[in-house]
Design a protein around this motif. Sequence first.
Motif, PDB file in Angstrom:
ATOM      1  N   ALA A  76     -35.452 -13.823 -45.785  1.00  0.00           N
ATOM      2  CA  ALA A  76     -36.717 -13.644 -44.934  1.00  0.00           C
ATOM      3  C   ALA A  76     -37.753 -13.050 -45.827  1.00  0.00           C
ATOM      4  CB  ALA A  76     -36.308 -12.667 -43.860  1.00  0.00           C
ATOM      5  N   ALA A  77     -37.497 -12.231 -46.813  1.00  0.00           N
ATOM      6  CA  ALA A  77     -38.360 -11.643 -47.640  1.00  0.00           C
ATOM      7  C   ALA A  77     -39.019 -12.779 -48.523  1.00  0.00           C
ATOM      8  CB  ALA A  77     -37.809 -10.526 -48.468  1.00  0.00           C
ATOM      9  N   PHE A 133     -32.360  -6.453 -51.367  1.00  0.00           N
ATOM     10  CA  PHE A 133     -31.689  -7.236 -50.460  1.00  0.00           C
ATOM     11  C   PHE A 133     -30.498  -8.105 -51.164  1.00  0.00           C
ATOM     12  CE2 PHE A 133     -35.106  -6.804 -47.215  1.00  0.00           C
ATOM     13  CZ  PHE A 133     -34.639  -5.878 -46.543  1.00  0.00           C
ATOM     14  N   GLU A 171     -41.713 -14.717 -46.715  1.00  0.00           N
ATOM     15  CA  GLU A 171     -42.975 -13.785 -46.505  1.00  0.00           C
ATOM     16  C   GLU A 171     -43.878 -14.399 -47.678  1.00  0.00           C
ATOM     17  OE1 GLU A 171     -42.840  -9.713 -46.138  1.00  0.00           O
ATOM     18  OE2 GLU A 171     -41.008  -9.691 -44.987  1.00  0.00           O
ATOM     19  N   ARG A 229     -38.629  -6.547 -52.595  1.00  0.00           N
ATOM     20  CA  ARG A 229     -37.583  -6.280 -51.287  1.00  0.00           C
ATOM     21  C   ARG A 229     -36.667  -7.484 -51.444  1.00  0.00           C
ATOM     22  NH1 ARG A 229     -42.378  -5.921 -48.826  1.00  0.00           N
ATOM     23  NH2 ARG A 229     -42.006  -7.706 -47.471  1.00  0.00           N
ATOM     24  N   ALA A 230     -36.615  -8.700 -51.524  1.00  0.00           N
ATOM     25  CA  ALA A 230     -35.875  -9.716 -51.648  1.00  0.00           C
ATOM     26  C   ALA A 230     -34.701  -9.438 -52.596  1.00  0.00           C
ATOM     27  CB  ALA A 230     -36.432 -10.975 -52.119  1.00  0.00           C
ATOM     28  N   GLN A 235     -27.192  -8.914 -49.158  1.00  0.00           N
ATOM     29  CA  GLN A 235     -27.706  -9.199 -47.773  1.00  0.00           C
ATOM     30  C   GLN A 235     -28.540 -10.723 -47.888  1.00  0.00           C
ATOM     31  OE1 GLN A 235     -29.190  -4.956 -47.738  1.00  0.00           O
ATOM     32  NE2 GLN A 235     -28.855  -5.235 -45.470  1.00  0.00           N
ATOM     33  N   THR A 249     -29.459 -13.122 -45.915  1.00  0.00           N
ATOM     34  CA  THR A 249     -30.235 -13.365 -44.839  1.00  0.00           C
ATOM     35  C   THR A 249     -31.521 -12.687 -44.986  1.00  0.00           C
ATOM     36  OG1 THR A 249     -28.617 -13.704 -43.455  1.00  0.00           O
ATOM     37  CG2 THR A 249     -30.461 -13.628 -42.137  1.00  0.00           C
ATOM     38  N   ASP A 250     -31.419 -11.342 -45.174  1.00  0.00           N
ATOM     39  CA  ASP A 250     -32.773 -10.488 -45.209  1.00  0.00           C
ATOM     40  C   ASP A 250     -33.552 -11.063 -46.623  1.00  0.00           C
ATOM     41  OD1 ASP A 250     -32.058  -9.031 -42.888  1.00  0.00           O
ATOM     42  OD2 ASP A 250     -31.054  -7.668 -43.937  1.00  0.00           O
TER      43      ASP A 250
END
Length: 229
Positions: free
Chosen positions: A196-197, A185, A200, A181-182, A190, A192-193
């Motif tokens: 966040a990934a 993004f 995690e 996912r990172a 993206q 910032t997203d």
Amino acid sequence: MNTKASLAALAVLTATPVMAHASSLHTKWEQFKAGRALHHLSADGQRALVDILKARDTLAAGKTDAAIPALYDAQKRLTAAGKAAKKFDAAENQLQPAPQHPVSPSHTAVTAPTTWIPVGGEFIETETLAPEKKAAVATANGQLKAGQTDQAAQTMQVVGDDADFILALAPLAQTQGALNRATVFTEGKQATDAVAALDEILNSLVFVSENFAETEMPANGKAPAKSSH
């Protein structure tokens, strides 16, 4: 008197090699302890975590293009770690988190059995240390975060058995999912997203003691069933 003096001198001369040998053995034991602790690490898993931390720092600075190579490298290394021997299968409730390093407040427990990869570690002082030993522990931990395992073992020689080693375990499938996912993004600019990934992944880590690693991570990669008492 002369006889007594001669005997005393002989005793000192005889004991000196023994004491030197004992000192040498102790030094080798200290080196072995650090080396044994670090031996539990997955080389590919450790490098993957280094790549993840590097990518996170780069993304936090808003540099998405520069972060992509590290993310790709992390994916390849996690895949390799999943195929290597230094891993084991267990449910998270079979783990025994090290009290010196509790899980993140944002940690979400893995409820099903999963594959865990030893991706990092940290030396923890077991008593108040002299300044030079305290500095060595800090240096060794910095070297571990940079993936410099051999250098960390060398640094820890001056500390000896005055420090414990705790091991960072990452749930493989969950880590790969968050990393994918990172990467998506990041490719979509993206940042910032993507951060966040990656957070995690860092929040999913569980730290366990070296003793747990010695007793609960057998060569067959299967953790024993959790005791009922």
